[in-house]
Design an enzyme around this catalytic site. Structure first.
Site, short mmCIF file in Angstrom:
data_model
loop_
_atom_site.label_atom_id
_atom_site.label_comp_id
_atom_site.label_asym_id
_atom_site.label_seq_id
_atom_site.Cartn_x
_atom_site.Cartn_y
_atom_site.Cartn_z
NE ARG A 49 -10.11 -32.37 -31.00
CZ ARG A 49 -11.34 -31.90 -31.23
NH1 ARG A 49 -11.51 -30.75 -31.81
NH2 ARG A 49 -12.39 -32.61 -30.89
NE ARG A 53 -10.27 -28.98 -38.18
CZ ARG A 53 -11.56 -28.76 -37.94
NH1 ARG A 53 -12.36 -28.38 -38.92
NH2 ARG A 53 -12.05 -28.90 -36.73
NE ARG A 62 -8.85 -36.70 -41.98
CZ ARG A 62 -9.76 -35.91 -41.44
NH1 ARG A 62 -9.53 -35.33 -40.29
NH2 ARG A 62 -10.92 -35.70 -42.03
CG ASP A 98 -13.89 -37.97 -32.16
OD1 ASP A 98 -13.38 -36.84 -32.22
OD2 ASP A 98 -15.06 -38.16 -31.77
CE1 TYR A 173 -21.23 -33.82 -29.89
CE2 TYR A 173 -19.87 -34.97 -28.27
CZ TYR A 173 -20.09 -33.88 -29.10
OH TYR A 173 -19.20 -32.85 -29.12
O1 CP3 Z 1 -4.67 -34.02 -30.06
C1 CP3 Z 1 -5.82 -34.53 -29.87
O2 CP3 Z 1 -6.45 -34.22 -28.87
C2 CP3 Z 1 -6.30 -35.52 -30.91
C3 CP3 Z 1 -7.28 -36.57 -30.54
C4 CP3 Z 1 -8.72 -36.15 -30.31
C5 CP3 Z 1 -9.68 -35.77 -31.30
N1 CP3 Z 1 -10.90 -35.65 -30.71
C6 CP3 Z 1 -9.40 -35.59 -32.73
C7 CP3 Z 1 -10.37 -34.83 -33.54
C8 CP3 Z 1 -9.40 -36.16 -29.10
C9 CP3 Z 1 -8.80 -36.43 -27.73
C10 CP3 Z 1 -10.77 -35.86 -29.36
C11 CP3 Z 1 -11.81 -35.87 -28.35
C12 CP3 Z 1 -13.10 -35.27 -28.62
N2 CP3 Z 1 -13.90 -35.41 -29.75
C13 CP3 Z 1 -13.82 -34.51 -27.68
C14 CP3 Z 1 -13.33 -34.19 -26.29
C15 CP3 Z 1 -12.33 -33.09 -26.30
C16 CP3 Z 1 -12.90 -31.73 -26.64
O3 CP3 Z 1 -12.46 -31.19 -27.65
O4 CP3 Z 1 -13.71 -31.23 -25.87
C17 CP3 Z 1 -15.04 -34.15 -28.27
C18 CP3 Z 1 -16.12 -33.31 -27.64
C19 CP3 Z 1 -15.09 -34.74 -29.57
C20 CP3 Z 1 -16.19 -34.68 -30.57
C21 CP3 Z 1 -15.74 -34.00 -31.79
N3 CP3 Z 1 -14.91 -34.60 -32.71
C22 CP3 Z 1 -15.96 -32.66 -32.21
C23 CP3 Z 1 -16.82 -31.66 -31.49
C24 CP3 Z 1 -15.24 -32.45 -33.41
C25 CP3 Z 1 -15.09 -31.17 -34.23
C26 CP3 Z 1 -15.89 -31.18 -35.48
C27 CP3 Z 1 -15.44 -30.07 -36.41
O5 CP3 Z 1 -15.06 -30.37 -37.56
O6 CP3 Z 1 -15.47 -28.90 -35.99
C28 CP3 Z 1 -14.59 -33.67 -33.70
C29 CP3 Z 1 -13.70 -33.95 -34.85
C30 CP3 Z 1 -12.25 -34.09 -34.49
N4 CP3 Z 1 -11.75 -34.92 -33.53
C31 CP3 Z 1 -11.20 -33.45 -35.16
C32 CP3 Z 1 -10.00 -33.92 -34.57
C33 CP3 Z 1 -8.59 -33.57 -34.97
C34 CP3 Z 1 -11.34 -32.48 -36.34
C35 CP3 Z 1 -11.65 -33.27 -37.58
C36 CP3 Z 1 -10.86 -32.83 -38.78
O7 CP3 Z 1 -9.69 -32.47 -38.68
O8 CP3 Z 1 -11.46 -32.91 -39.88
#
Ligand code: CP3
Length: 377
Positions: A49, A53, A62, A98, A173
């Site tokens: 991540r 943010r 974004r 994602d 999910y």
């Molecule tokens: O640097 C990186 O790792 C970027 C790429 C990435 C994202 N998601 C971007 C993202 C990766 C590798 C993921 C994987 C992902 N997505 C996982 C496995 C890794 C982990 O964190 O355990 C999981 C469980 C998800 C599912 C998911 N997507 C969740 C639980 C969320 C958070 C929702 C929230 O707003 O709290 C996301 C959204 C997400 N994926 C964001 C990012 C940068 C945040 C969205 C935003 O910025 O609005």
């Protein structure tokens, strides 16, 4: 062997792992070297991540664009992937996407709700629900390949890591229809309807495998399988109902890994008891969360060799994300401990034990990178 790999048996000669052009080659990079168990020129570090943010430049681009929409705009996904590399001098980019993007591209009704996470239009709970799932086609993955091509064209000799969500985490999910804490739905389903569970996990494995393969073929130099929620499983359930599907996902890129030494990382959280079983799904590197010191993770793996004879493997991890907000001297001591513990393993890539919290001061991450690079590999 999946059909895809029979059609494309090898990486193109202009791939960053195979090219002879030194300005674009990642084969000798610190990241790939450490993943392969060699001695890197500097201690490699990146952060899960790291694109997100915590960065003001991420929040700016974004603005007004949904999460999944931004993943499917190749220029934007490439820009976001590159932001933390420019800012922090990390040793790898992680592809901005994602784990639910393969679902979206297959045509499943899914969105990411800010502050909540992935939410499906309807949950997938029965054999009929699973049979009705659309298949992810190779054509649908074109925006992913395009984003990867744009990204690696800018990265030079810094490797891009591709990734996919492991079948259990993605299926969790799908069965719940939304994020859950204990993952009761999928854990009940694997016992009460093992056939439907197996079909769903196989669907998720193939979608993940195709998504990961598209990224590696288009230019990613390594791949990571995220099984973030596997820690809610017993070892017995993991081995019986999950590991074969994670192996199936990795099987989609096995030929590339063998032919070109593409490193494959397998990461989960709360998975201290599952490390050997996860290794046996077939990745070459294990990601370790912050709960277990790396020395202990190494000893557990070494003490329990798998059917293929592999015990210890290179490790990735495991700075506690909570300490990013601690006073610098506390964080510095912890980072030094992590690097020291990593010396016990046959290779070590420094990372967090889970993702960067959105509230993190990005300057702290830059400082951690400088500190890690100052320590001898
Ligand atoms: O640097 C990186 O790792 C970027 C790429 C990435 C994202 N998601 C971007 C993202 C990766 C590798 C993921 C994987 C992902 N997505 C996982 C496995 C890794 C982990 O964190 O355990 C999981 C469980 C998800 C599912 C998911 N997507 C969740 C639980 C969320 C958070 C929702 C929230 O707003 O709290 C996301 C959204 C997400 N994926 C964001 C990012 C940068 C945040 C969205 C935003 O910025 O609005």
């Amino acid at each position: 062997m999946p059909l895809d790999s029979a059609i494309h048996p090898a990486l193109p000669t202009d791939h960053p792992l195979t090219t002879r052009d030194a300005s674009r080659s990642t084969a000798e990079s610190p990241l790939v070297t450490a993943y392969r168990g060699g001695t890197p020129s500097r201690t490699p570090v990146w952060f899960m991540r790291q694109a997100g943010r915590s960065l003001p430049e991420y929040r700016a681009v974004r603005e007004g664009i949904g999460m999944l929409e931004s993943c499917l705009k190749p220029e934007l996904a490439a820009e976001i992937t590159l932001q933390p590399v420019r800012r922090h001098d990390v040793d790898a980019a992680i592809f901005f996407s994602d784990i639910v993007i393969p679902l979206k591209l297959a045509g499943v009704d899914v969105d990411i709700v800010p502050g909540v996470g992935p939410v499906l239009g309807s949950a997938v709970r029965t054999a009929e629900d699973v049979a009705a799932l659309p298949q992810l086609t190779d054509e649908a993955l074109e925006p992913i390949r395009e984003a990867v091509r744009l990204t690696v064209a800018e990265l030079g000799s810094t490797p891009l890591i591709g990734f996919a969500g492991a079948p259990f985490t993605v299926a969790a999910y799908m069965v719940e229809g939304r994020p859950s804490r204990d993952h009761l739905g999928p854990r009940t389903m694997m016992h009460s309807d093992p056939e439907a569970w197996g079909a769903l996990a196989a669907w998720a494995a193939d979608a993940a495998g195709r998504f990961l393969r598209a990224q590696i073929e288009a230019g990613a130099s390594a791949g990571q399988l995220f099984d973030s929620w596997a820690g809610s499983l017993s070892v017995a359930d993991y081995v019986r109902h999950v590991q074969p599907h994670s192996a199936r996902a990795l099987g989609h890129v096995r030929d590339l890994a063998r032919a070109h030494g593409v490193p494959l990382v397998h990461f989960g959280t709360g998975t201290s008891e599952l490390l050997p079983a996860m290794r046996d799904a077939g990745a070459s590197v294990m990601g370790v969360d912050y709960r277990l010191p790396l020395g202990e993770a190494h000893r557990r793996l070494a003490a329990a060799p798998g059917p293929d004879g592999r015990g210890a493997v290179p490790l990735q991890g495991n700075i506690d994300p909570a300490l990013l907000a601690a006073p610098w001297d506390v964080l510095e001591a912890h980072v030094r401990e992590v690097v020291e513990a990593g010396r016990e393993a046959p290779g070590h890539v420094v990372n967090l034990g889970h993702g960067v919290p959105p509230t993190t001061d990005p300057d702290v991450l830059t400082r951690v990178v400088e500190l890690v690079h100052s320590l001898r590999p």
